[in-house]
Design a protein around this motif. Structure first.
Motif, PDB file in Angstrom:
ATOM      1  N   ASP A 107      27.907 -18.414  -3.293  1.00  0.00           N
ATOM      2  CA  ASP A 107      27.131 -19.451  -3.067  1.00  0.00           C
ATOM      3  C   ASP A 107      27.303 -20.799  -4.190  1.00  0.00           C
ATOM      4  OD1 ASP A 107      26.412 -19.162  -0.046  1.00  0.00           O
ATOM      5  OD2 ASP A 107      24.680 -18.954  -0.791  1.00  0.00           O
ATOM      6  N   LEU A 108      27.159 -19.675  -5.213  1.00  0.00           N
ATOM      7  CA  LEU A 108      27.381 -20.445  -6.487  1.00  0.00           C
ATOM      8  C   LEU A 108      27.852 -21.309  -6.971  1.00  0.00           C
ATOM      9  CD1 LEU A 108      24.485 -21.286  -8.402  1.00  0.00           C
ATOM     10  CD2 LEU A 108      25.703 -19.963 -10.058  1.00  0.00           C
ATOM     11  N   VAL A 109      28.948 -20.738  -7.107  1.00  0.00           N
ATOM     12  CA  VAL A 109      30.007 -20.686  -7.507  1.00  0.00           C
ATOM     13  C   VAL A 109      31.170 -22.172  -6.571  1.00  0.00           C
ATOM     14  CG1 VAL A 109      32.611 -20.212  -8.078  1.00  0.00           C
ATOM     15  CG2 VAL A 109      31.197 -18.483  -7.779  1.00  0.00           C
ATOM     16  N   LEU A 110      30.682 -21.717  -5.502  1.00  0.00           N
ATOM     17  CA  LEU A 110      30.856 -23.551  -4.659  1.00  0.00           C
ATOM     18  C   LEU A 110      30.494 -24.072  -5.200  1.00  0.00           C
ATOM     19  CD1 LEU A 110      33.143 -24.032  -2.196  1.00  0.00           C
ATOM     20  CD2 LEU A 110      32.661 -21.384  -3.054  1.00  0.00           C
ATOM     21  N   ALA A 111      28.730 -23.985  -5.659  1.00  0.00           N
ATOM     22  CA  ALA A 111      27.974 -24.991  -5.848  1.00  0.00           C
ATOM     23  C   ALA A 111      28.609 -25.898  -7.208  1.00  0.00           C
ATOM     24  CB  ALA A 111      26.650 -24.962  -5.321  1.00  0.00           C
ATOM     25  N   LEU A 112      28.457 -24.950  -7.913  1.00  0.00           N
ATOM     26  CA  LEU A 112      29.588 -24.970  -9.459  1.00  0.00           C
ATOM     27  C   LEU A 112      30.452 -25.863  -9.737  1.00  0.00           C
ATOM     28  CD1 LEU A 112      28.530 -22.377 -11.190  1.00  0.00           C
ATOM     29  CD2 LEU A 112      27.592 -24.110 -12.126  1.00  0.00           C
ATOM     30  N   MET A 113      31.476 -25.916  -8.612  1.00  0.00           N
ATOM     31  CA  MET A 113      33.043 -26.381  -8.438  1.00  0.00           C
ATOM     32  C   MET A 113      31.972 -28.089  -7.275  1.00  0.00           C
ATOM     33  SD  MET A 113      34.894 -23.705  -6.300  1.00  0.00           S
ATOM     34  CE  MET A 113      35.911 -24.593  -5.678  1.00  0.00           C
ATOM     35  N   LEU A 114      31.415 -27.907  -7.011  1.00  0.00           N
ATOM     36  CA  LEU A 114      31.077 -28.870  -5.922  1.00  0.00           C
ATOM     37  C   LEU A 114      30.750 -30.115  -7.197  1.00  0.00           C
ATOM     38  CD1 LEU A 114      30.247 -28.314  -2.948  1.00  0.00           C
ATOM     39  CD2 LEU A 114      31.945 -29.323  -3.260  1.00  0.00           C
ATOM     40  N   ALA A 115      29.475 -29.643  -8.129  1.00  0.00           N
ATOM     41  CA  ALA A 115      28.893 -29.807  -9.065  1.00  0.00           C
ATOM     42  C   ALA A 115      29.307 -31.027 -10.044  1.00  0.00           C
ATOM     43  CB  ALA A 115      27.616 -29.199  -9.197  1.00  0.00           C
ATOM     44  N   SER A 116      30.400 -29.419 -10.019  1.00  0.00           N
ATOM     45  CA  SER A 116      31.215 -30.235 -11.684  1.00  0.00           C
ATOM     46  C   SER A 116      32.785 -31.713 -11.125  1.00  0.00           C
ATOM     47  CB  SER A 116      32.241 -29.199 -12.915  1.00  0.00           C
ATOM     48  OG  SER A 116      33.030 -28.175 -11.565  1.00  0.00           O
ATOM     49  N   ALA A 117      32.938 -30.932  -9.788  1.00  0.00           N
ATOM     50  CA  ALA A 117      33.991 -32.057  -9.172  1.00  0.00           C
ATOM     51  C   ALA A 117      33.374 -33.501  -8.964  1.00  0.00           C
ATOM     52  CB  ALA A 117      34.569 -31.511  -8.559  1.00  0.00           C
ATOM     53  N   ARG A 118      32.420 -33.335  -8.508  1.00  0.00           N
ATOM     54  CA  ARG A 118      31.278 -34.235  -7.965  1.00  0.00           C
ATOM     55  C   ARG A 118      30.291 -35.134  -9.207  1.00  0.00           C
ATOM     56  NH1 ARG A 118      32.703 -35.868  -2.504  1.00  0.00           N
ATOM     57  NH2 ARG A 118      31.731 -37.827  -3.230  1.00  0.00           N
ATOM     58  N   LEU A 142      32.067 -43.770 -11.518  1.00  0.00           N
ATOM     59  CA  LEU A 142      30.932 -42.930 -10.106  1.00  0.00           C
ATOM     60  C   LEU A 142      31.854 -42.264  -9.692  1.00  0.00           C
ATOM     61  CD1 LEU A 142      28.276 -44.690  -9.149  1.00  0.00           C
ATOM     62  CD2 LEU A 142      28.180 -43.715 -10.707  1.00  0.00           C
ATOM     63  N   PHE A 143      33.350 -42.135  -9.718  1.00  0.00           N
ATOM     64  CA  PHE A 143      34.122 -41.114  -9.274  1.00  0.00           C
ATOM     65  C   PHE A 143      34.290 -40.257  -9.207  1.00  0.00           C
ATOM     66  CE2 PHE A 143      37.644 -44.553  -8.070  1.00  0.00           C
ATOM     67  CZ  PHE A 143      36.231 -45.250  -6.892  1.00  0.00           C
ATOM     68  N   GLY A 144      34.288 -38.857  -8.678  1.00  0.00           N
ATOM     69  CA  GLY A 144      34.729 -37.409  -9.198  1.00  0.00           C
ATOM     70  C   GLY A 144      36.177 -37.502  -8.261  1.00  0.00           C
ATOM     71  N   MET A 145      36.586 -35.929  -8.100  1.00  0.00           N
ATOM     72  CA  MET A 145      37.297 -35.523  -8.169  1.00  0.00           C
ATOM     73  C   MET A 145      37.082 -34.918  -6.592  1.00  0.00           C
ATOM     74  SD  MET A 145      39.847 -35.480 -10.171  1.00  0.00           S
ATOM     75  CE  MET A 145      40.982 -34.093 -10.521  1.00  0.00           C
ATOM     76  N   ASP A 146      38.107 -34.566  -5.410  1.00  0.00           N
ATOM     77  CA  ASP A 146      37.793 -33.920  -3.982  1.00  0.00           C
ATOM     78  C   ASP A 146      37.833 -33.055  -4.033  1.00  0.00           C
ATOM     79  OD1 ASP A 146      37.159 -36.570  -2.626  1.00  0.00           O
ATOM     80  OD2 ASP A 146      39.736 -36.208  -2.405  1.00  0.00           O
ATOM     81  N   VAL A 147      37.420 -31.520  -3.577  1.00  0.00           N
ATOM     82  CA  VAL A 147      37.097 -30.570  -3.741  1.00  0.00           C
ATOM     83  C   VAL A 147      37.805 -30.073  -2.088  1.00  0.00           C
ATOM     84  CG1 VAL A 147      35.761 -27.872  -2.932  1.00  0.00           C
ATOM     85  CG2 VAL A 147      34.941 -30.037  -4.925  1.00  0.00           C
ATOM     86  N   HIS A 148      38.051 -31.178  -1.510  1.00  0.00           N
ATOM     87  CA  HIS A 148      38.548 -29.802  -0.359  1.00  0.00           C
ATOM     88  C   HIS A 148      40.276 -30.394  -0.299  1.00  0.00           C
ATOM     89  CE1 HIS A 148      39.582 -34.285   1.230  1.00  0.00           C
ATOM     90  NE2 HIS A 148      38.291 -34.633   0.770  1.00  0.00           N
TER      91      HIS A 148
END
Ligand code: 8YV
Length: 330
Positions: A107-118, A142-148
Motif C-alpha cells: 500500500d505504501l509503495v502505491l502511495a509513493l507512486m501516486l504521490a510522486s507522480a501526482r 499543476l500537471f502530473g503523470m498518469d500512474v494507470h
C-alpha cells in the motif's frame, strides 16, 4: 531447554505479546523510548538465551558477550542487521516476520507512486500556503503523470513485490516488468509480467520500484549508470533499504533532470539528516521508514516475532531466516 528461557526484550511491545512471552519465558523488558541503548544491551546480554529486537545490529561485538544466546527474533522482515556468518559460527538462530506486512508495505509503495507522480506533497503545500489563486496559476503548472496504464518495473519480486504487482496490474492496469534473481513463472501468469534484464527494466519503466533486500551484494545496487538508463520522465521508488541505492547519485539524477522524481521510504542513514539535499527537492516525496507502520501490522509483526522467539528457543515453529535453515537441519 530444561528451565524457562531467559529473554531480553529491547523495545516496547504490545501487552498481549508480553503476556504471551511471559507464559513461556522469564522476561526482562526495556520500556524506555525507542530501543535499549547499546551499552546497556552489551552489558546485559550475557545472561540471556533469547533476544527480541528490531533494527539493532547483531554483530561480533554483541555475540562475543552473549555465551548463552540461542535465538534473536527481529520485529521486521528485513534482517540486514544480522551478521549471518557471526551468528552461524556461534549457533545463534535469527528469525524475522514475513507475510504479515506484505500488503501494508505494498500500500505504501502505491502511495509513493501516486504521490510522486501526482505531486501530492508539493501541491498540498501549494494549497496550504495560499498560492492557489484564481487567475494566478497556469493549469499546466499543476500537471502530473498518469500512474494507470504506465509501465511499472519491480526490482526484487518477493512477496511484497507480488503484492505491489497485484495492486498495479489489477487496480491500475499497469504493464509489468520485473527483474529478480530467479524467474517467477506464476507471477508472469498471474500478472502478465515480463521478466527482463535490469537494463531493459530501467530503460522501459515509467516507475522503477526497488524492493531488493539489503545484503553485502546489494549495497549501492542502483548507481549513477542505472539512473542514466532511466527515462527522464521516470519515477524511482525505494521501500527496501536506503543503502541499496547510491544516494549521491540519486540526488544528482533528481537535480539534473536525469529522472523526473522519487518516492522514498528509506535513506542511506536513518533518521536522515535535516541537511540531506534530498529534502530540498520538490520532486521527491519522503516518509520516515513507515512501510509497515500501521498499528495492526506492527502489532501483528510483534506477535509473530514473539512466537518466533519462543518457537526458536523451545524447538517449536518459527520463521527462521533462510540462511539459518541449514543450521536447524544439522
Ligand atoms: C520494520 C522493515 O518495521 O520489516 C522490515 O524489514 O523495514 C520495517 O517493516 C522496521 O525496520 C522497524 O523494525
Amino acid at each position: 531447554m530444561a528451565s524457562r528461557p531467559k529473554i531480553l526484550i529491547t523495545r516496547k511491545i504490545p501487552a498481549e505479546c508480553l503476556a504471551y512471552l511471559q507464559e513461556h519465558c522469564d522476561c526482562t523488558l526495556w520500556d524506555g523510548q525507542g530501543s535499549m541503548p547499546r551499552e546497556q544491551l552489551l552489558d546485559k546480554i550475557k545472561d540471556y538465551d533469547g533476544l527480541l529486537l528490531s533494527g539493532t545490529s547483531v554483530n561480533a561485538e554483541l555475540l562475543e558477550r552473549a555465551p548463552r544466546l540461542k535465538a534473536v527474533s527481529s520485529i521486521s522482515v528485513g534482517y540486514n542487521h544480522f551478521n549471518i556468518e557471526e551468528m552461524k559460527a556461534r549457533g545463534v538462530i535469527g528469525t524475522h516476520t514475513p507475510y504479515v506486512l506484505d500488503d501494508t508495505v505494498a500500500d505504501l509503495v502505491l502511495a509513493l507512486m501516486l504521490a510522486s507522480a501526482r505531486r501530492i506533497a508539493e501541491l498540498d503545500a501549494f494549497v496550504k500556503q495560499g498560492k492557489w489563486r484564481r487567475g494566478q496559476v497556469r493549469e499546466e503548472d499543476l500537471f502530473g503523470m498518469d500512474v494507470h496504464h504506465a509501465t511499472l518495473g519491480i526490482i526484487g519480486m518477493g512477496r511484497i513485490g507480488e503484492a505491489i504487482a497485484k495492486r498495479a496490474v489489477h487496480g491500475f492496469d499497469m504493464n509489468l516488468l520485473y527483474y529478480n534473481r530467479s524467474r517467477k513463472p506464476e507471477v508472469e501468469e498471474r500478472f502478465g509480467a515480463q521478466y527482463c534484464s535490469l537494463e531493459q527494466l530501467l530503460k522501459e519503466s515509467d516507475f522503477v520500484v526497488l524492493m531488493t533486500p539489503l545484503t553485502p551484494e546489494t549495497v549501492h545496487f542502483i548507481r549513477k549508470e542505472h539512473f542514466e538508463l532511466m527515462k527522464p520522465s521516470a519515477f524511482f521508488i525505494n521501500a527496501s533499504r536506503g543503502q541499496t541505492v547510491d544516494e549521491e547519485a540519486l540526488i544528482d539524477a533528481l537535480r539534473n533532470g536525469i529522472i523526473r522524481g522519487a518516492g522514498l521510504d528509506v535513506f542511506a542513514q536513518e533518521p536522515t539528516s535535516p541537511d540531506n539535499p534530498l529534502l530540498q527537492l520538490d520532486n521527491v516525496v519522503t516518509v520516515p521508514h513507515i512501510g509497515s507502520a500501521t498499528a495492526k501490522t506492527r502489532n501483528d509483526m510483534a506477535m509473530v516475532a514473539s512466537r518466533n522467539l519462543v518457537g526458536a528457543l523451545t524447538g517449536g515453529k518459527a520463521y527462521v531466516v533462510p540462511e539459518f535453515q541449514s543450521l536447524l537441519k544439522a
